[in-house]
Design a protein around this motif. Sequence first.
Motif, PDB file in Angstrom:
ATOM      1  N   ASP A  45      54.462  84.535  -4.848  1.00 51.42           N
ATOM      2  CA  ASP A  45      53.119  84.121  -4.441  1.00 51.42           C
ATOM      3  C   ASP A  45      53.173  82.651  -4.034  1.00 51.42           C
ATOM      4  O   ASP A  45      53.562  81.792  -4.831  1.00 51.42           O
ATOM      5  CB  ASP A  45      52.164  84.326  -5.614  1.00 51.42           C
ATOM      6  N   LEU A  46      52.804  82.353  -2.809  1.00 51.93           N
ATOM      7  CA  LEU A  46      52.900  80.985  -2.294  1.00 51.93           C
ATOM      8  C   LEU A  46      51.996  80.008  -3.033  1.00 51.93           C
ATOM      9  O   LEU A  46      52.336  78.841  -3.192  1.00 51.93           O
ATOM     10  CB  LEU A  46      52.593  80.946  -0.799  1.00 51.93           C
ATOM     11  N   ARG A  47      50.852  80.480  -3.521  1.00 51.11           N
ATOM     12  CA  ARG A  47      49.969  79.577  -4.258  1.00 51.11           C
ATOM     13  C   ARG A  47      50.618  79.156  -5.567  1.00 51.11           C
ATOM     14  O   ARG A  47      50.580  77.984  -5.943  1.00 51.11           O
ATOM     15  CB  ARG A  47      48.608  80.220  -4.503  1.00 51.11           C
ATOM     16  N   GLU A  48      51.239  80.099  -6.263  1.00 55.77           N
ATOM     17  CA  GLU A  48      51.942  79.765  -7.494  1.00 55.77           C
ATOM     18  C   GLU A  48      53.128  78.844  -7.208  1.00 55.77           C
ATOM     19  O   GLU A  48      53.380  77.891  -7.946  1.00 55.77           O
ATOM     20  CB  GLU A  48      52.407  81.032  -8.209  1.00 55.77           C
ATOM     21  N   LEU A  49      53.853  79.136  -6.133  1.00 55.68           N
ATOM     22  CA  LEU A  49      54.988  78.296  -5.756  1.00 55.68           C
ATOM     23  C   LEU A  49      54.525  76.883  -5.415  1.00 55.68           C
ATOM     24  O   LEU A  49      55.156  75.906  -5.817  1.00 55.68           O
ATOM     25  CB  LEU A  49      55.735  78.914  -4.572  1.00 55.68           C
ATOM     26  N   GLY A 108      43.560  79.939 -15.961  1.00 55.18           N
ATOM     27  CA  GLY A 108      44.669  79.350 -16.700  1.00 55.18           C
ATOM     28  C   GLY A 108      46.029  79.505 -16.063  1.00 55.18           C
ATOM     29  O   GLY A 108      47.014  78.949 -16.557  1.00 55.18           O
ATOM     30  N   ARG A 109      46.134  80.263 -14.981  1.00 55.02           N
ATOM     31  CA  ARG A 109      47.452  80.522 -14.376  1.00 55.02           C
ATOM     32  C   ARG A 109      48.116  79.239 -13.889  1.00 55.02           C
ATOM     33  O   ARG A 109      49.284  78.980 -14.189  1.00 55.02           O
ATOM     34  CB  ARG A 109      47.319  81.529 -13.223  1.00 55.02           C
ATOM     35  N   ALA A 110      47.402  78.425 -13.119  1.00 52.74           N
ATOM     36  CA  ALA A 110      47.981  77.171 -12.617  1.00 52.74           C
ATOM     37  C   ALA A 110      48.297  76.227 -13.772  1.00 52.74           C
ATOM     38  O   ALA A 110      49.324  75.544 -13.764  1.00 52.74           O
ATOM     39  CB  ALA A 110      47.038  76.514 -11.618  1.00 52.74           C
ATOM     40  N   ASP A 111      47.419  76.209 -14.774  1.00 54.22           N
ATOM     41  CA  ASP A 111      47.652  75.353 -15.939  1.00 54.22           C
ATOM     42  C   ASP A 111      48.928  75.761 -16.666  1.00 54.22           C
ATOM     43  O   ASP A 111      49.695  74.907 -17.125  1.00 54.22           O
ATOM     44  CB  ASP A 111      46.458  75.414 -16.895  1.00 54.22           C
ATOM     45  N   LEU A 112      49.161  77.056 -16.785  1.00 53.99           N
ATOM     46  CA  LEU A 112      50.372  77.558 -17.436  1.00 53.99           C
ATOM     47  C   LEU A 112      51.616  77.128 -16.652  1.00 53.99           C
ATOM     48  O   LEU A 112      52.600  76.663 -17.232  1.00 53.99           O
ATOM     49  CB  LEU A 112      50.340  79.082 -17.561  1.00 53.99           C
ATOM     50  N   ILE A 113      51.575  77.273 -15.335  1.00 51.61           N
ATOM     51  CA  ILE A 113      52.716  76.879 -14.500  1.00 51.61           C
ATOM     52  C   ILE A 113      53.001  75.390 -14.680  1.00 51.61           C
ATOM     53  O   ILE A 113      54.148  74.983 -14.874  1.00 51.61           O
ATOM     54  CB  ILE A 113      52.455  77.237 -13.019  1.00 51.61           C
ATOM     55  N   ARG A 114      51.954  74.573 -14.632  1.00 52.24           N
ATOM     56  CA  ARG A 114      52.132  73.127 -14.820  1.00 52.24           C
ATOM     57  C   ARG A 114      52.725  72.819 -16.197  1.00 52.24           C
ATOM     58  O   ARG A 114      53.625  71.993 -16.331  1.00 52.24           O
ATOM     59  CB  ARG A 114      50.779  72.420 -14.692  1.00 52.24           C
ATOM     60  N   ARG A 169      57.517  71.277 -19.671  1.00 59.24           N
ATOM     61  CA  ARG A 169      58.437  71.641 -20.762  1.00 59.24           C
ATOM     62  C   ARG A 169      59.859  71.862 -20.258  1.00 59.24           C
ATOM     63  O   ARG A 169      60.769  72.127 -21.035  1.00 59.24           O
ATOM     64  CB  ARG A 169      57.957  72.912 -21.454  1.00 59.24           C
ATOM     65  N   GLY A 170      60.051  71.813 -18.940  1.00 58.66           N
ATOM     66  CA  GLY A 170      61.375  72.036 -18.374  1.00 58.66           C
ATOM     67  C   GLY A 170      61.737  73.501 -18.259  1.00 58.66           C
ATOM     68  O   GLY A 170      62.906  73.850 -18.127  1.00 58.66           O
ATOM     69  N   GLU A 171      60.724  74.358 -18.291  1.00 56.65           N
ATOM     70  CA  GLU A 171      60.949  75.802 -18.192  1.00 56.65           C
ATOM     71  C   GLU A 171      60.584  76.297 -16.799  1.00 56.65           C
ATOM     72  O   GLU A 171      59.774  75.699 -16.103  1.00 56.65           O
ATOM     73  CB  GLU A 171      60.101  76.529 -19.234  1.00 56.65           C
ATOM     74  N   MET A 172      61.168  77.411 -16.428  1.00 57.29           N
ATOM     75  CA  MET A 172      60.859  78.022 -15.138  1.00 57.29           C
ATOM     76  C   MET A 172      59.884  79.168 -15.374  1.00 57.29           C
ATOM     77  O   MET A 172      60.231  80.153 -16.028  1.00 57.29           O
ATOM     78  CB  MET A 172      62.126  78.555 -14.475  1.00 57.29           C
ATOM     79  N   PRO A 173      58.656  79.043 -14.853  1.00 56.51           N
ATOM     80  CA  PRO A 173      57.699  80.135 -15.033  1.00 56.51           C
ATOM     81  C   PRO A 173      58.056  81.326 -14.145  1.00 56.51           C
ATOM     82  O   PRO A 173      58.673  81.167 -13.097  1.00 56.51           O
ATOM     83  CB  PRO A 173      56.371  79.519 -14.602  1.00 56.51           C
ATOM     84  N   TYR A 174      57.688  82.501 -14.614  1.00 59.28           N
ATOM     85  CA  TYR A 174      57.817  83.705 -13.785  1.00 59.28           C
ATOM     86  C   TYR A 174      56.717  83.635 -12.737  1.00 59.28           C
ATOM     87  O   TYR A 174      55.542  83.497 -13.068  1.00 59.28           O
ATOM     88  CB  TYR A 174      57.667  84.959 -14.645  1.00 59.28           C
ATOM     89  N   LEU A 175      57.084  83.705 -11.462  1.00 58.62           N
ATOM     90  CA  LEU A 175      56.105  83.698 -10.377  1.00 58.62           C
ATOM     91  C   LEU A 175      55.914  85.122  -9.872  1.00 58.62           C
ATOM     92  O   LEU A 175      56.872  85.872  -9.716  1.00 58.62           O
ATOM     93  CB  LEU A 175      56.574  82.793  -9.235  1.00 58.62           C
ATOM     94  N   HIS A 176      54.663  85.483  -9.647  1.00 58.00           N
ATOM     95  CA  HIS A 176      54.359  86.825  -9.164  1.00 58.00           C
ATOM     96  C   HIS A 176      54.862  87.047  -7.740  1.00 58.00           C
ATOM     97  O   HIS A 176      55.056  86.085  -6.990  1.00 58.00           O
ATOM     98  CB  HIS A 176      52.838  87.056  -9.204  1.00 58.00           C
ATOM     99  N   ARG A 177      55.032  88.283  -7.382  1.00 58.66           N
ATOM    100  CA  ARG A 177      55.399  88.642  -6.011  1.00 58.66           C
ATOM    101  C   ARG A 177      54.228  88.362  -5.082  1.00 58.66           C
ATOM    102  O   ARG A 177      53.090  88.338  -5.533  1.00 58.66           O
ATOM    103  CB  ARG A 177      55.771  90.119  -5.928  1.00 58.66           C
ATOM    104  N   PRO A 178      54.496  88.167  -3.801  1.00 57.65           N
ATOM    105  CA  PRO A 178      53.382  87.918  -2.874  1.00 57.65           C
ATOM    106  C   PRO A 178      52.452  89.128  -2.779  1.00 57.65           C
ATOM    107  O   PRO A 178      52.876  90.264  -2.961  1.00 57.65           O
ATOM    108  CB  PRO A 178      54.056  87.661  -1.532  1.00 57.65           C
ATOM    109  N   HIS A 179      51.188  88.866  -2.503  1.00 61.62           N
ATOM    110  CA  HIS A 179      50.203  89.949  -2.382  1.00 61.62           C
ATOM    111  C   HIS A 179      50.284  90.590  -1.027  1.00 61.62           C
ATOM    112  O   HIS A 179      50.511  90.042  -0.047  1.00 61.62           O
ATOM    113  CB  HIS A 179      48.786  89.441  -2.622  1.00 61.62           C
TER     114      HIS A 179
END
Length: 98
Positions: A49-53, A77-83, A88-98
């Motif tokens: 998902d480009l917005r998450e990326l 909360g999705r963007a807040d979680l990614i931030r 924390r130095g972790e890589m969030p799981y990003l959803h597939r594009p819609h």
Amino acid sequence: MPHDKLNRRCVELFQHPDVQLHCWHPRMFWETRMKENPAPEELTEPKVDLRELEVLLAESAHVPSVCAEELNQEDPGRADLIRHMVHRGEMPYLHRPH
């Protein structure tokens, strides 16, 4: 923001020196046809998902995100979680594009 414009922004953010410090390969986020060093203009088919990326890359580049507010409205909360995960130095799981 139109898909092609958002993709361009993500490609530009991906080239930011602070983002490059993460040593992420473009194939993590875009279809590269297994090309080892794709040119920026070849990164046109996102796998995520480009917005998450955009939120991930903007936070990593230490610049304001243009998608965080919209993403949080659609999925609270999705963007807040990614931030948070970036901090924390972790890589969030990003959803597939819609």
